[in-house]
Design a protein around this motif. Structure first.
Motif, short mmCIF file in Angstrom:
data_model
loop_
_atom_site.label_atom_id
_atom_site.label_comp_id
_atom_site.label_asym_id
_atom_site.label_seq_id
_atom_site.Cartn_x
_atom_site.Cartn_y
_atom_site.Cartn_z
N ASN A 125 48.78 19.30 -23.76
CA ASN A 125 49.01 20.90 -23.84
C ASN A 125 48.01 21.79 -23.41
OD1 ASN A 125 52.05 21.33 -23.91
ND2 ASN A 125 51.95 20.74 -25.89
N LYS A 126 46.60 21.30 -23.97
CA LYS A 126 45.57 22.18 -23.43
C LYS A 126 45.12 21.92 -22.15
CE LYS A 126 40.72 22.19 -25.00
NZ LYS A 126 39.70 21.49 -25.78
N GLU A 154 55.08 23.35 -21.02
CA GLU A 154 54.59 22.89 -22.27
C GLU A 154 55.25 21.50 -22.41
OE1 GLU A 154 55.44 23.73 -26.90
OE2 GLU A 154 56.41 25.09 -25.36
N SER A 186 43.46 29.42 -15.29
CA SER A 186 44.91 30.14 -15.42
C SER A 186 44.91 31.54 -14.88
CB SER A 186 45.32 29.82 -16.93
OG SER A 186 44.38 30.37 -17.79
N LYS A 218 47.59 24.27 -19.97
CA LYS A 218 47.46 25.79 -20.05
C LYS A 218 46.42 26.04 -18.83
CE LYS A 218 48.66 26.73 -24.88
NZ LYS A 218 48.23 27.14 -26.15
N ARG A 219 45.70 25.18 -18.38
CA ARG A 219 44.66 25.50 -17.43
C ARG A 219 45.34 25.28 -15.83
NH1 ARG A 219 41.50 21.01 -19.83
NH2 ARG A 219 40.23 22.07 -21.32
N SER A 225 47.50 27.06 -12.88
CA SER A 225 47.87 28.20 -12.44
C SER A 225 49.25 28.07 -11.83
CB SER A 225 46.96 28.81 -11.57
OG SER A 225 47.15 30.10 -10.93
N HIS A 280 53.22 29.05 -19.70
CA HIS A 280 52.67 27.77 -19.19
C HIS A 280 53.80 26.84 -19.41
CE1 HIS A 280 48.90 29.67 -18.70
NE2 HIS A 280 48.73 29.98 -19.69
N GLN A 336 43.09 20.45 -11.83
CA GLN A 336 43.08 21.53 -12.54
C GLN A 336 42.38 22.76 -12.24
OE1 GLN A 336 41.66 20.32 -16.59
NE2 GLN A 336 42.97 18.78 -16.79
#
Length: 361
Positions: free
Chosen positions: A353-354, A298, A164, A357-358, A360, A296, A161
């Motif tokens: 999803n959390k 999803e 972003s 979002k990280r 890139s 992002h 990870q």
């Protein structure tokens, strides 16, 4: 019949009758691809099963019956993968005889190439830790392989990870819907995830998304396959001179190959994670849309719990589920301790999803 499909280099070194490959191999779980490589000055044979992707690696002993060496290596490989000794004995007995034939499958040769790199890198790392030569151990070698069994749980390691980076919401971005199903033994329940991802990302990015979505730990090799396996996309590894039968050049670099190069023209993509446990994910390509407010990837839906890493593949996982459903089983406490608290956790879209979002992208 057990078919050991050898490279030309290996066939030239063994004192066994060489036979042609039949048109129908039958049950390919009785088929292995094999090559010879050099590790620390020793000639070693590396073998990968055609179906389950079990790995065997052993030192080639020129004055010892080669069939016996192969049989011993296969037994140790299967038992190390968590299969009961009785089942392994039955498997070897069912093969009746060994036939040594030429190689026939480019994808299997590619896997041999990748696993050989892993072996070399591991031994090189051991040498740096020992600050000197690392003598090869007993005849059958051990290193962190794709087919370690359920009693050898890996250290915890999260999927890659990165922070972003800002993406403008004003620029339209094409998104594609993907429905992904993990193939499991019937009776264990479906494991599915649905995603909405940017069409301009690479297959390497998609690998990261799938690792997070299914809760894998990014501990093993992987590969994407399209067009009835005629197109293969994965981690790029340099050519090796010992791969004398096939060139790995047909493996496209996942970091340079974008989804839009093939999708949506290709409707189905196969993703295999961990060539030892051989987890096959079937990706169905859905509708392509344009969005300006989604920056992002999803996860949109899902069901089922992903098997633990290194549990022994389909059959190992089926055995694990059977034992953990019966507290009176002799292996219950041992396997419950190995599986840990995360075994059987329900699908958690918010948590996935959390993490997504990280990324890139």
């Amino acid at each position: 019949m057990m078919y050991i499909q050898c490279t030309r280099k290996l066939l030239s070194l063994i004192d066994e009758p060489k036979e042609g490959l039949p048109a129908d191999l039958g049950d390919e779980s009785f088929c292995w691809h094999a090559n010879v490589i050099e590790l620390n000055g020793e000639q070693c044979v590396i073998m990968v099963n055609n179906v389950a992707m079990f790995l065997a690696l052993f030192i080639l002993e020129p004055f010892v019956d080669f069939t016996k060496q192969v049989r011993k290596a296969i037994r140790i490989s299967l038992e190390d993968s968590g299969l009961p000794p009785g089942a392994v004995t039955k498997y070897l007995a069912s093969s009746r005889a060994f036939r040594f034939c030429p190689t026939s499958d480019r994808s299997q040769i590619g896997r041999l190439n990748q696993v050989a790199h892993m072996a070399k890198e591991h031994l090189a790392w051991v040498e740096t830790q020992n600050e000197g030569d690392h003598p090869l151990p007993d005849n059958v070698l051990e290193f962190p392989s794709p087919n370690k069994g359920p009693m050898q749980k890996p250290k915890e390691r999260k999927a890659r990870q990165v922070p972003s980076k800002p993406v403008s919401n004003e620029t339209p971005r094409k998104m594609v819907a993907l429905d992904v199903e993990l193939g499991l033994v019937k009776g264990n329940g479906p494991v599915k995830r649905s995603f909405l991802v940017p069409l301009d990302i690479t297959f390497g990015d998609l690998h990261d998304i799938l690792q997070i979505g299914f809760g894998w730990q990014n501990l093993h090799l992987h590969e994407f396959r399209l067009k009835k396996r005629l197109v293969r996309i994965g981690m790029f590894l340099p050519d090796d001179p010992f791969m004398d039968d096939f060139s790995p050049q047909d493996l496209l670099d996942e970091k340079l190959t974008h989804l839009s190069d093939y999708i949506p023209r290709v409707g189905t993509v196969e993703y295999e994670y961990d060539f030892g446990d051989s987890w096959i994910h079937t990706i169905k390509v859905g509708q392509v849309t344009t969005a300006v407010d989604v920056v992002h990837p999803e996860c949109t839906a899902g069901v089922g719990s992903t098997p633990p890493e290194d549990c022994g593949g389909l059959y190992g996982y089926s055995h694990l589920c059977k034992v953990l459903s019966d507290p009176s089983c002799e292996e219950y406490e041992e396997l419950l301790s190995w599986a840990g608290d995360e075994f059987g956790l329900p699908f958690d879209k918010a948590s996935i999803n959390k993490s997504l979002k990280r990324l890139s992208l």
